[in-house]
Design a protein around this motif. Structure first.
Motif, PDB file in Angstrom:
ATOM      1  N   GLY A 157       0.819  -1.207   0.000  1.00 17.39           N
ATOM      2  CA  GLY A 157       0.000   0.000   0.000  1.00 17.39           C
ATOM      3  C   GLY A 157       0.855   1.260   0.000  1.00 17.39           C
ATOM      4  N   PHE A 158       1.883   1.280   0.868  1.00 15.98           N
ATOM      5  CA  PHE A 158       2.757   2.448   0.931  1.00 15.98           C
ATOM      6  C   PHE A 158       3.502   2.671  -0.376  1.00 15.98           C
ATOM      7  CE2 PHE A 158       2.598   2.520   5.668  1.00 15.98           C
ATOM      8  CZ  PHE A 158       2.255   3.852   5.763  1.00 15.98           C
ATOM      9  N   ILE A 215       2.507   1.892  -3.420  1.00 17.67           N
ATOM     10  CA  ILE A 215       1.578   2.472  -4.394  1.00 17.67           C
ATOM     11  C   ILE A 215       1.346   3.946  -4.068  1.00 17.67           C
ATOM     12  CG2 ILE A 215      -0.765   2.356  -5.340  1.00 17.67           C
ATOM     13  CD1 ILE A 215      -0.822  -0.610  -4.707  1.00 17.67           C
ATOM     14  N   LEU A 216       1.108   4.206  -2.754  1.00 21.52           N
ATOM     15  CA  LEU A 216       0.836   5.573  -2.317  1.00 21.52           C
ATOM     16  C   LEU A 216       2.021   6.495  -2.606  1.00 21.52           C
ATOM     17  CD1 LEU A 216      -1.004   7.558  -0.790  1.00 21.52           C
ATOM     18  CD2 LEU A 216       0.057   6.807   1.324  1.00 21.52           C
ATOM     19  N   LEU A 249       4.445   6.179  -4.818  1.00 24.49           N
ATOM     20  CA  LEU A 249       4.599   6.412  -6.256  1.00 24.49           C
ATOM     21  C   LEU A 249       3.586   7.443  -6.734  1.00 24.49           C
ATOM     22  CD1 LEU A 249       5.898   5.738  -8.952  1.00 24.49           C
ATOM     23  CD2 LEU A 249       4.305   3.835  -9.191  1.00 24.49           C
ATOM     24  N   GLY A 250       2.315   7.270  -6.278  1.00 25.35           N
ATOM     25  CA  GLY A 250       1.274   8.209  -6.689  1.00 25.35           C
ATOM     26  C   GLY A 250       1.519   9.606  -6.138  1.00 25.35           C
ATOM     27  N   ALA A 267      -1.731   9.994 -11.558  1.00 22.40           N
ATOM     28  CA  ALA A 267      -1.112   9.443 -10.350  1.00 22.40           C
ATOM     29  C   ALA A 267      -2.060   9.551  -9.158  1.00 22.40           C
ATOM     30  CB  ALA A 267       0.191  10.179 -10.042  1.00 22.40           C
ATOM     31  N   LEU A 268      -3.051  10.439  -9.266  1.00 24.81           N
ATOM     32  CA  LEU A 268      -4.049  10.581  -8.201  1.00 24.81           C
ATOM     33  C   LEU A 268      -4.733   9.243  -7.915  1.00 24.81           C
ATOM     34  CD1 LEU A 268      -5.507  12.695  -6.392  1.00 24.81           C
ATOM     35  CD2 LEU A 268      -7.269  12.771  -8.138  1.00 24.81           C
ATOM     36  N   LEU A 289      -3.412   6.372  -8.123  1.00 30.69           N
ATOM     37  CA  LEU A 289      -2.487   5.570  -7.315  1.00 30.69           C
ATOM     38  C   LEU A 289      -2.583   5.965  -5.850  1.00 30.69           C
ATOM     39  CD1 LEU A 289       0.759   5.498  -9.491  1.00 30.69           C
ATOM     40  CD2 LEU A 289      -0.832   3.633  -9.074  1.00 30.69           C
ATOM     41  N   VAL A 290      -2.678   7.282  -5.599  1.00 32.50           N
ATOM     42  CA  VAL A 290      -2.808   7.761  -4.213  1.00 32.50           C
ATOM     43  C   VAL A 290      -4.053   7.141  -3.585  1.00 32.50           C
ATOM     44  CG1 VAL A 290      -3.184   9.792  -2.772  1.00 32.50           C
ATOM     45  CG2 VAL A 290      -1.603   9.912  -4.694  1.00 32.50           C
ATOM     46  N   GLN A 301      -5.688   4.424  -4.462  1.00 34.72           N
ATOM     47  CA  GLN A 301      -5.498   2.978  -4.254  1.00 34.72           C
ATOM     48  C   GLN A 301      -4.630   2.679  -3.050  1.00 34.72           C
ATOM     49  OE1 GLN A 301      -4.071   0.546  -7.434  1.00 34.72           O
ATOM     50  NE2 GLN A 301      -5.412   1.558  -8.874  1.00 34.72           N
ATOM     51  N   GLY A 302      -3.509   3.399  -2.948  1.00 36.21           N
ATOM     52  CA  GLY A 302      -2.600   3.169  -1.827  1.00 36.21           C
ATOM     53  C   GLY A 302      -3.305   3.391  -0.499  1.00 36.21           C
ATOM     54  N   LEU A 303      -4.070   4.486  -0.411  1.00 35.28           N
ATOM     55  CA  LEU A 303      -4.786   4.788   0.825  1.00 35.28           C
ATOM     56  C   LEU A 303      -5.787   3.685   1.157  1.00 35.28           C
ATOM     57  CD1 LEU A 303      -5.447   8.621   0.406  1.00 35.28           C
ATOM     58  CD2 LEU A 303      -3.954   7.515   2.079  1.00 35.28           C
ATOM     59  N   VAL A 307      -5.656   0.485   0.328  1.00 33.85           N
ATOM     60  CA  VAL A 307      -4.949  -0.712   0.806  1.00 33.85           C
ATOM     61  C   VAL A 307      -4.511  -0.545   2.252  1.00 33.85           C
ATOM     62  CG1 VAL A 307      -2.955  -2.211   0.462  1.00 33.85           C
ATOM     63  CG2 VAL A 307      -4.119  -1.222  -1.500  1.00 33.85           C
ATOM     64  N   ILE A 308      -3.913   0.622   2.551  1.00 35.53           N
ATOM     65  CA  ILE A 308      -3.407   0.840   3.902  1.00 35.53           C
ATOM     66  C   ILE A 308      -4.561   0.850   4.907  1.00 35.53           C
ATOM     67  CG2 ILE A 308      -2.203   2.476   5.395  1.00 35.53           C
ATOM     68  CD1 ILE A 308      -0.630   3.336   2.876  1.00 35.53           C
TER      69      ILE A 308
END
Lengths: 306, 362
Positions: free
Chosen positions: A95-96, A98-99, A101-102, B334-335, B337-338, B340-342, B344-345
């Protein structure tokens, strides 16, 4: 020939450096039982905020400070999630990544605009008086940036701390036998949190090395898997600091070879050289190079009474 | 105890919490995404309009989004199969890559385009599936023989596979197109029309292809296997307590290898479908993050097949909308991706909370 070799050694050291920095920190965290798949994300975050800090203040040293601070923030959240909330460390790590990179791509586009490659104030190369002019060793060892010597000193420090201090003993105890460590009065959670922060700080230096000391700018996804390579080095090094650093140098050499071999007229597919570190790490985890003993409680959250 | 807790039986409550967490995570992350759009000085309504237009605006947009969802759903289905046996397959990206390589190789090297009965389409799909199964199976064998953690091995195998793609498209003896000038790109030749997946609607305006049908069929099969078959039960048993399952006479090792090989097979099939349905030629970075996105989809679904399909659709449309947002409203893709990352976490971080709520404690 001698000149080529000297350049090869210098670029091995340069390419292996971010790996050595990140891997030696990650080693501490893994010995304490926490695996940070987020190493790549920490390095990328650090590379970005390092570049940003250096660009905004005009002072590369402040840039390095920003890089380490940014990486520590990521590490603090990672520590909270993996130690206190007992989240799956691997999933959180992905998750981190991906975050990071974004977020870095987004911020880079918003702040620097488009795809500019503006040069940022970089760290000077430290030419050690008298040594940098030595015929062979000068080129090979003594024309590196300050961070290299500082980083090497930190690695020695980590070795000392891990093997010769009570904190090092506590780290190894909570990574191998958290239950017994807890019974012996060692604060498991606190030790683990600290170990993750060590990994964060070192990953911060590694990211700063890439953007501020080496490339002198930020580009999108500029770490390009270096964090994963560092993780592979820890595995290939069998969770031992000396062997981990040797693994980083080996991986650095494999990367350096892709520039050196064509110059020497030897044709080896670049892809094979790039693949080599991962192949070696895979063979290592399969036990081909001898039995590896990961810390017993690696990736296992600890909870008192369970 | 409140009235709701009395009215709802425990399984209902459990299901509610399980569904609510991903929804809250998704909604929260989307809200943060919109805040970021506003913070970056772009117009929020414009960004939303561009997003919706790119995701749902035209028949083409919808078809492309669903095609993306198909690849994500396949990886996600493989993920939950292995996850049932408590195995985390992080290698989706690499499994897609080897699937794509083998599908391309079969398409370009062998004279299959003249074969009848749609074999020209089916053989590369099967080849890609087998390649993925092999790639996942390696991790399974390593786990059983050497006790290697599958997360580490699938991740490393993933990088090796990505570099294999790079190798294949760099070398003319492998899959690179003949180099006629120094400007020849490091890509393979396009596959023949007969090898491409047939469209589903018959209209040239929609790129939607039969991958959707394959995906839905496999989702049905997966649901049945997981819920009603002995194999599904054994996977769960070995996932819950490997030692006990072995004592009960189950072939533990073989089950683990098969579970990872199946996960890999789904990834390989996704790769072949991406190649034969959309991209038509192999190039470096061809898997473009679908493996990691598929993992996220599998993770969010909490083991439910319907959840995988819903998550895949969400991320498929998110990707399409994000790309359009970048082109039309100037908001970097890239937004997504932000966001998605959030997600998942947030989902990974709330596991303990969910468990506590499910047990009914406070």
């Amino acid at each position: 020939m001698e000149e080529t070799l000297a350049i090869f050694i210098a670029s091995t050291l340069r390419l292996g450096m971010p790996l050595m920095l990140a891997a030696s920190g990650e080693l501490v965290s893994e010995r304490a039982g926490v695996l940070n798949l987020s190493l790549e994300g920490m390095m990328l975050t650090a590379a970005f905020f390092g570049a940003l800090g250096s660009w905004a203040t005009g002072n590369p040293y402040l840039g390095v400070g920003c890089a380490v601070l940014a990486s520590l923030c990521v590490a603090a959240v990672q520590a909270w999630l993996s130690v206190d909330l007992r989240a799956n460390q691997l999933v959180v790590g992905i998750g981190f990544n991906i975050l990071a990179l974004g977020a870095t791509t987004l911020l880079y586009r918003v702040i620097f605009g488009g795809l500019s490659r503006e040069e940022i104030p970089g760290l000077p190369k430290l030419a050690v008086d008298g040594l940098s002019n030595l015929p062979f060793a000068g080129t090979a060892f003594f024309q590196q940036s300050v961070i290299v010597y500082f980083g090497l000193a930190l690695m020695v420090l980590i070795w000392v701390i891990l093997n010769h201090t009570s904190f090092g003993l506590a780290v190894r105890a909570v990574g191998d036998e958290p239950l017994s460590a807890d019974k012996a009065g060692i604060p498991v959670a606190r030790t683990r949190r600290l170990a993750v922060l060590v990994a964060g700080a070192m990953a911060g230096l590694a990211g700063a090395f890439i953007s501020i000391a080496d490339i002198h700018t930020f580009t999108e996804n500029m770490t390009n898997g270096a964090g994963y390579l560092a993780l592979a080095a820890v595995i290939f090094g069998g969770w031992n600091i000396g062997r981990t650093i040797a693994a980083c140098l080996l991986f650095g050499a494999a990367t350096a070879l892709q520039f050196q071999l064509p110059a020497m007229g030897i044709v080896v597919p670049t892809a094979f050289l790039l693949m080599l570190p991962y192949l070696l790490a895979l063979l290592a985890v399969a036990g081909v190079v001898g039995r590896l003993e990961p810390p017993t409680a690696l990736t296992l959250p600890f909870r008192r009474g369970k | 105890m409140t009235t709701t807790t009395i009215m709802l039986s425990l399984p209902d409550r459990r299901r509610m919490v399980g569904v609510a967490v991903p929804f809250i995570a998704v909604a929260g992350s989307l809200a943060i995404g919109l805040l970021l759009v506003a913070a970056s000085g772009k117009s929020v309504p414009e960004a939303i309009e561009a997003f919706l237009d790119g995701a749902f605006g035209t028949a083409y947009a919808i078809g492309a989004s669903i095609n993306r969802a198909v690849a994500l759903a396949l990886v996600g289905l493989g993920f939950i199969l292995a996850f049932r046996a408590n195995l985390t397959n992080v290698g989706g990206e690499g499994q897609i890559a080897v699937g794509g390589i083998v599908a391309t190789a079969i398409g370009l090297w062998t004279p299959i385009s003249d074969l009848p009965l749609g074999l020209a389409v089916v053989l590369p799909l099967l080849g890609g599936t087998l390649a993925g199964a092999l790639w996942g199976g390696i991790a399974g064998v390593m786990k059983v023989r050497f006790g290697t953690n599958e997360v580490i091995s699938t991740l490393l195998l993933g990088f090796i596979a990505l570099l294999l793609v790079y190798w294949c498209v760099q070398s003319t003896t492998l899959l690179r197109q003949p180099q006629t000038s120094s400007a020849t790109l490091p890509e393979s030749l396009p596959i023949a029309d007969a090898v491409k997946l047939p469209g589903l609607t018959g209209s040239p305006e929609s790129p939607l292809h039969i991958g959707l049908v394959i995906c839905l069929l496999l989702a049905g099969v997966t649901a049945v296997v997981l819920q009603r078959s002995t194999f599904g039960l054994r996977l769960r048993a070995i996932g819950l307590n490997e030692l006990a399952a072995r004592r009960a006479g189950m072939p533990g090792g073989i089950l683990l290898v098969v579970a990872l090989a199946l996960a890999g097979a789904f990834g390989g099939l996704a790769g072949a479908i991406m190649l034969q349905g959309e991209q038509y030629y192999l190039k470096a970075g061809f898997s473009s993050g679908y493996g990691f996105d598929g993992l996220v989809v599998g993770l969010l679904s909490r083991g439910s097949t319907v959840g995988v399909l819903a998550g895949a659709l969400f991320f498929g449309f998110l990707r399409s909308g994000g790309i359009s947002m970048e082109i039309m409203a100037g908001v970097p893709a890239a937004l997504t991706l932000v966001i998605q990352g959030l997600i998942v976490i947030a989902v990974a971080g709330s596991v303990i909370l969910v468990e506590r709520l499910e047990r009914g404690g406070r």
